[in-house]
Design an enzyme around this catalytic site. Structure first.
Site, PDB file in Angstrom:
ATOM      1  CG  ASP A 113      -1.986  -1.043   1.199  1.00  0.00           C
ATOM      2  OD1 ASP A 113      -2.460  -1.366   0.100  1.00  0.00           O
ATOM      3  OD2 ASP A 113      -2.370  -1.536   2.275  1.00  0.00           O
ATOM      4  CG  ASP A 131      -6.482  -1.521  -1.519  1.00  0.00           C
ATOM      5  OD1 ASP A 131      -6.706  -2.736  -1.657  1.00  0.00           O
ATOM      6  OD2 ASP A 131      -5.566  -1.069  -0.799  1.00  0.00           O
TER       7      ASP A 131
END
Length: 168
Positions: A113, A131
């Site tokens: 991330d 995401d």
């Protein structure tokens, strides 16, 4: 239409993996680069769980769930997506996002991330391109389902009123 869907899914996966690759190669874990002060940062982070960091370290669970979800998405994409871009597009976004994060779990044992945002002082969980595709896909699918339900209720309401006027 189906080739378009699969090309879009491949594009999402490629963009996701390219951006994650750059983060892995050029940044140390925990390193953060300010892009827009007090709003947007590029932060190298690894998530061994699901959304918002839940279910940390449950890799086998994620492997199984991803395979089941991907199979269901492909089935529904072929059954309903070819007739409606409003169903196909959200499913493809979910497919690309799920596979993008699945690749990370297989390669790194965690999801890479890097998009770190702050809204009015709230630190939103760090996320990535996959995401984003997942969230947009699920959001569009919910909107489509709510729209269909609204149309059906409106149709049945007007249909029953028409019958009442004819009988009364």
């Amino acid at each position: 239409m189906m080739i378009f869907y699969y090309l879009l899914a491949l594009f999402i996966i490629a963009l996701d993996q390219l951006t994650k690759y750059a983060v892995v190669i050029y940044m140390d874990i925990g390193e953060s680069i300010e892009l827009i002060p007090d709003f947007l940062y590029l932060t190298s982070h690894r998530n061994e769980g699901a959304a918002f960091g839940i279910l940390q370290g449950q890799m086998w669970f994620f492997y199984i769930i991803t395979v089941v979800v991907v199979a269901a998405i492909i089935y529904h994409l072929h059954k309903y997506g070819k007739n409606s871009i409003m169903i196909g597009l959200p499913l493809v976004l979910i497919l690309g996002g799920a596979l993008g994060n699945f690749i990370d779990r297989v390669l790194f044992g965690a999801v890479v991330d890097f998009v770190d945002t702050y809204f009015w002082g709230y630190s939103y969980p760090i996320f990535n391109v996959a995401d984003s595709a997942l969230v947009v896909g699920v959001g569009l699918l919910i909107i489509k389902m709510m729209s269909d339900e609204w149309k059906e209720k409106r149709k049945s309401k007007h249909g029953s009123n028409a019958v009442d006027h004819n009988n009364g």
